[in-house]
Structures are given as C-alpha cells and as structure tokens.
Design a protein around this motif. Sequence first.
Motif: not given
Length: 333
Positions: A142-154
């Motif tokens: 789940a944390l990995s998915s959140h980080l992937a989403l955050l990276q896309a929003q950067l």
Amino acid sequence: MNATLDAAYQRLLKELCRRLGAARAELQLLGNADMPARTIVQDDARPVGAGAHAIAIPIREGAHDIGRLHMVFASSAPLPDPAEQELAQTMVELAALLVEEHHQLSWGVLRQASRRILSVAEEELQRIVLDIHDGPVQKLFALSSHLALLQAQLGDTPPEARATLEPTVQRATMLIEGALQDIRVMLSGLRMAEFHQRSLPDVLEELAFQHETLTSNHVALEIAGAIPPVSMPVKIALYRVMQEGLSNAYRHANVDRHAVRVSSHDGWVELEVADQGRGFEPPPLEGPGATEREEHIGLRGMRERMHLVGGQLRVISQPGQGTRVIVQVPSDA
C-alpha cells in the motif's frame, strides 16, 4: 550415556576382570537408531608388561552383533576357557539388554514428544509466514502504491519543489521495493512444502528448484534408488537440513554449483549436500566441546534437528577442499 549407566558398566567390567584374571577390559557397543555407538573403558585398569594377551568376545542380541568385549591379560595369567568366555558374553549381553530397556523407558516418551514438537513448530512457523504476508507485506504494498501516486503528482509541482522531493521519493520507493524482495526471499525459505501430501523426493526436488530460482546457482540433485516413506518429522528435518546446507554453501562457499544426494540403505536414509568451494574448519558438533557459538547457529540447528529424530550429522571440510554435510536418519523414526 548418563553417569548411572556408565557406573553400572564400570562395575560389570571390574567384576569380569576379577573373575577372569584380566588386567583390563573395554566394551565397545554399536549404535542404533535410538542410542549412539559408545566405548566404555575400565577406569582402574592394571598395567601390563610385554607379551600381554588379548581376546575379543562378540556381544550379540539374537542373531545380530551389537558390540565387542576386549580383555587384556598379563603374559603370566592364563586365558579364560570357553566356558568362562561364554559366561562373560552372557553377562555383558544381559547388561546391554537392561541398559536398552532403561533407555527406552527413560527417553522413548521424550523422543516421541520431541518429534511432535518438530511438527508443531513447523505449523507455527507457517502461521507466522501468513501473518507477515497478510500484515506488514500488504502495508508495504500500500505504501509503495501511495509513493507511485505521489511521484506521478510531482509533475504538477513547481520545478524547485520537484527537484527537492523527487530524489527522496525515488529513494523511498527503492527501499520499499528492496524490503519487499527481501521479505519474499525470506518467506519462500520458510514456507511449508506440503509435507503431508508429498513424498520426500518430491519436496527435496521442489527445494532444489526453489534454490536455483532464488540464487541462480545450479543444484545437481540425485535420488539414488527407491527412498522408503518416512514420517512427517523426518521429512521436515531432512528438508530443513538440505535448505540450510544449500544456504550456507551459497553464502560462504563462493561457488555456483552444489550437489545433493539422497539414498537409503540398511534402514537409514542418508542426505548429503556437497560443494567444491572454499571450505572451512568445522567446529566440534558433539561431546563436551560441542559448539554453542552464535555464528554456528546454522550447524547447531542441523545438529538439533537430527537429534530430535534420532539421526546423525557429519560435516567434512577443510580450507580449500570444499564441504560435505552428511546426515543419516532411521527410515522408521
């Protein structure tokens, strides 16, 4: 052998020496699935000069040899006649039977409990594996998915903020992916190999394939002839010994090929894990000087698993000469 039984054998040897006029006596008893081989040397033997005579009397249980009684006589002492030798043989055979009966009464129940504990411990290990998979592993995903989403929003953030945050997010993502991979490797090593449903050769073949997949090393597995069915505790013990042997070879031998051989003879199943790697000086594994050092936890674990099922462990190695880990287990343990 405990001190009480050792003292009883000592008294027997002294009495035989007194009756037959021997200077000293030594009793060698062969091992079996329940008791290790042992040698009892008379502790108050008299010195003998030149020209001493020796005799060896076979000790039997039914039609099977179970040991030898060695007696030494001074050159001036007469050797016992056949009747006296038969008396000595009968006394030792009776004592050996009594010791065996004492051992069975003292340790039989304990060994059965130990084998049950081995199975229960394996089941508890599987529960821990499931708890890790369903708990921490899912949270890391789940944390990995959140980080992937955050990276896309950067991509929508100002360049200066993105330049500051992006390396941190990438490092965090790499750390989580590395942790997940480490956990996968660990859990694959702990996961039960369906011991109940499958034969010993089947679970060992799966283990060899699993080791090759995880390490890219080659495992040459030889199943030499027909292997008799073994109990659940024996199957678990041999599986874990092979697993530990391959793991040690992968981490320490500095080679990418390993050989495993499984065979059966004379009521025993033998497993050997060998490599042609750097080798080492094995620590003592039995007796008063047996290692209990933390860095030998793998060897100690193999030793204890063998003890629980009445097996034997040997580690043959020298620096530069490779390593052989050999275990033998009674097929009916």
